[in-house]
Every structure is written in structure tokens, then in C-alpha cells.
Scaffold this active site. Structure first.
Site, PDB file in Angstrom:
ATOM      1  N   SER A 142     -24.530  98.243  14.609  1.00 41.63           N
ATOM      2  CA  SER A 142     -23.325  98.652  14.521  1.00 41.63           C
ATOM      3  C   SER A 142     -22.926  98.745  15.890  1.00 41.63           C
ATOM      4  O   SER A 142     -23.608  99.293  16.873  1.00 41.63           O
ATOM      5  CB  SER A 142     -22.847  99.643  13.402  1.00 41.63           C
ATOM      6  OG  SER A 142     -21.789 100.092  13.495  1.00 41.63           O
ATOM      7  N   TYR A 155     -24.068 108.550  10.767  1.00 41.59           N
ATOM      8  CA  TYR A 155     -24.262 107.116  10.693  1.00 41.59           C
ATOM      9  C   TYR A 155     -24.591 106.766  12.218  1.00 41.59           C
ATOM     10  O   TYR A 155     -25.544 105.731  12.362  1.00 41.59           O
ATOM     11  CB  TYR A 155     -22.735 106.635  10.272  1.00 41.59           C
ATOM     12  CG  TYR A 155     -22.744 105.107  10.256  1.00 41.59           C
ATOM     13  CD1 TYR A 155     -23.397 104.346   9.232  1.00 41.59           C
ATOM     14  CD2 TYR A 155     -21.854 104.542  11.238  1.00 41.59           C
ATOM     15  CE1 TYR A 155     -23.520 102.975   9.194  1.00 41.59           C
ATOM     16  CE2 TYR A 155     -22.117 103.054  11.066  1.00 41.59           C
ATOM     17  CZ  TYR A 155     -22.725 102.410  10.465  1.00 41.59           C
ATOM     18  OH  TYR A 155     -22.806 101.012  10.150  1.00 41.59           O
TER      19      TYR A 155
END
Length: 247
Positions: A142, A155
Site C-alpha cells: 500500500s 495499518y
């Protein structure tokens, strides 16, 4: 040139979003696929849809946080197709919360899926790839693994882990065994993730961010590009994000 024809791929998180789009994109290039996900009805529906076009795609319900199930997944792929050429480590969770909310349940879920789940899948397929003296492990990362955003600390930490892990794999597995390892780092993608955030304030922030999102198909096209390279080429990390995303 299509280097993917007749390759065998295991794709996790395959019932929806980026995983389902990746299955469709790989199947269109002649890849034989074992599609894995925890949502069995949705997984079966996706596989039925893709299989109508003549693709060789089989479902395998599995929870990546369970090492016995991921080992069963690898064994099933080997038994069904005789090899595992590609692993697309895609199953993941993105849950927003502020630190002061102490959302430990969300933290633990992300660690279990985004870190332990990836490791479980790698542990399951890697011995097969070492034996074959070839293979390709693509870890879905990501942009949050490159920079940290508000309300996304855990995250982001999980995706920084994926980046570091993959770079280590590239230097060891690629150099010593010819097994390629790389990451795709998507920006904001419309996979329905925003509605799954349990923290109310985090959900509000996620839904606002999702307004600029691009589609899972855009990411799947990047996956195909990264995988469809000659054996002596590795695309180390490919960032794909919305044009209007400013981070």
C-alpha cells in the site's frame, strides 16, 4: 509477450475487490488459478462467473490466519495443477482508528491478516518454489507502507512490514534461488473497505477518502504487468494511485 500462459497462481482474498479483479485478469491471460477466500458463497459465485469463459479456476475456502488452512491451500494447488508458480498475497484488512480510541480488536485483526496471513501463505508455497527452482511471490502492499496517514498507524505499520519483508525476500530468494518477490502499492481503491471500519470517526474519514478511489481492475492490471515479465526481470515495487490523491 505473454509469459503467464499456463502458469499456476494462488490468489488470496479472491472473493471480491482487488483479489477478484486479479483472478479475472490472470485468467484472461491463460493462468490456471486456485482462488482462496474466507467468504465461501461469494468465492464460489466469482469462480463460477470466471469459469464460464473457459478459464481453469478452482475455489478453495481458507482463512489465511490459520496456518493449517494455508498449507492445505498450497497442497491443493500442487495436487490440482502440479505446481505453484505464483502467489498473490492479497487478503488484507484496512481499519482506521485514532490511537486514543485504543481499538485493540482492530489492531489485532490487522496484524493477524496483514502480517501473519502473508507469512502463513509464504511458508506454505515457498518449499514448493524452492524445489521447482522458480516462482513469483507478489505481496499486496500500500502507499501506506511508504508514508503514514492520520488514523492509520497500525495499518501503515503492517504495510511497512510487508515492504521490509519483501525486500529481504528479493535479496535472498531472488539472488540465491531465482524466486522473484515484489510488491504492488495501491493508493485509495474502491473495494468497499470504508464501510467495514468499525470505529465511527474512522469510518467517516475512510468514506471521505474513498470519494477519489480508483477501481480494483486498475490494480489488477498493475499486478499483471508486474507478473508478466521475463524471468530475469523483477518489478520491485509498483505504486498505483488515483490522479487526485495528494499523498
Amino acid at each position: 509477450m505473454n509469459y503467464l500462459e499456463n502458469k499456476v497462481a494462488v490468489v488470496t482474498g479472491a472473493s471480491s475487490g482487488i483479489g477478484a479483479a486479479t483472478v479475472r485478469a490472470l485468467a484472461a491471460r491463460g493462468v490456471r488459478i486456485i482462488a482462496a477466500a474466507i467468504d465461501e458463497p461469494q468465492l464460489n459465485a466469482m469462480v463460477d462467473e470466471v469459469g464460464q469463459g473457459g478459464a481453469e479456476v478452482y475455489p478453495y475456502p481458507a482463512d489465511v490466519t490459520n496456518a493449517l488452512q494455508t498449507q492445505g491451500l498450497a497442497n491443493y494447488a500442487k495436487h490440482t495443477f502440479g505446481a505453484v508458480d505464483i502467489l498473490v498475497n492479497n487478503a488484507g484488512l484496512m481499519l482506521f482508528s485514532n490511537w486514543v480510541d485504543v481499538a485493540t480488536d482492530d489492531w489485532n485483526r490487522m496484524v493477524d491478516v496483514n502480517i501473519k496471513g502473508y507469512l502463513n501463505c509464504i511458508a506454505a508455497v515457498l518449499p514448493l518454489m524452492v524445489e521447482q527452482k522458480s516462482g513469483h511471490i507478489l505481496n499486496m502492499a500500500s502507499v501506506a507502507g511508504h508514508q503514514v496517514g492520520e488514523s492509520a498507524g497500525v495499518y501503515s505499520a503492517s504495510k511497512f512490514f510487508v515492504q521490509a519483508m519483501t525486500e529481504s525476500m528479493r535479496k535472498e530468494l531472488g539472488v540465491q534461488h531465482g524466486i522473484r518477490a515484489n510488491t504492488i502499492s495501491p493508493g485509495v481503491i474502491n473495494t468497499g473497505w470504508a464501510d467495514k471500519v468499525s470505529d465511527p470517526e474512522g469510518r467517516k474519514a475512510a468514506q471521505e477518502l474513498n470519494r477519489i478511489a480508483i477501481s480494483p481492475t486498475d490494480v489488477a492490471n498493475a499486478v499483471v504487468y508486474a507478473l508478466n515479465q521475463p524471468p530475469n526481470v523483477t518489478v520491485n515495487d509498483l505504486i498505483i494511485s488515483p490522479t487526485r490523491q495528494n499523498w
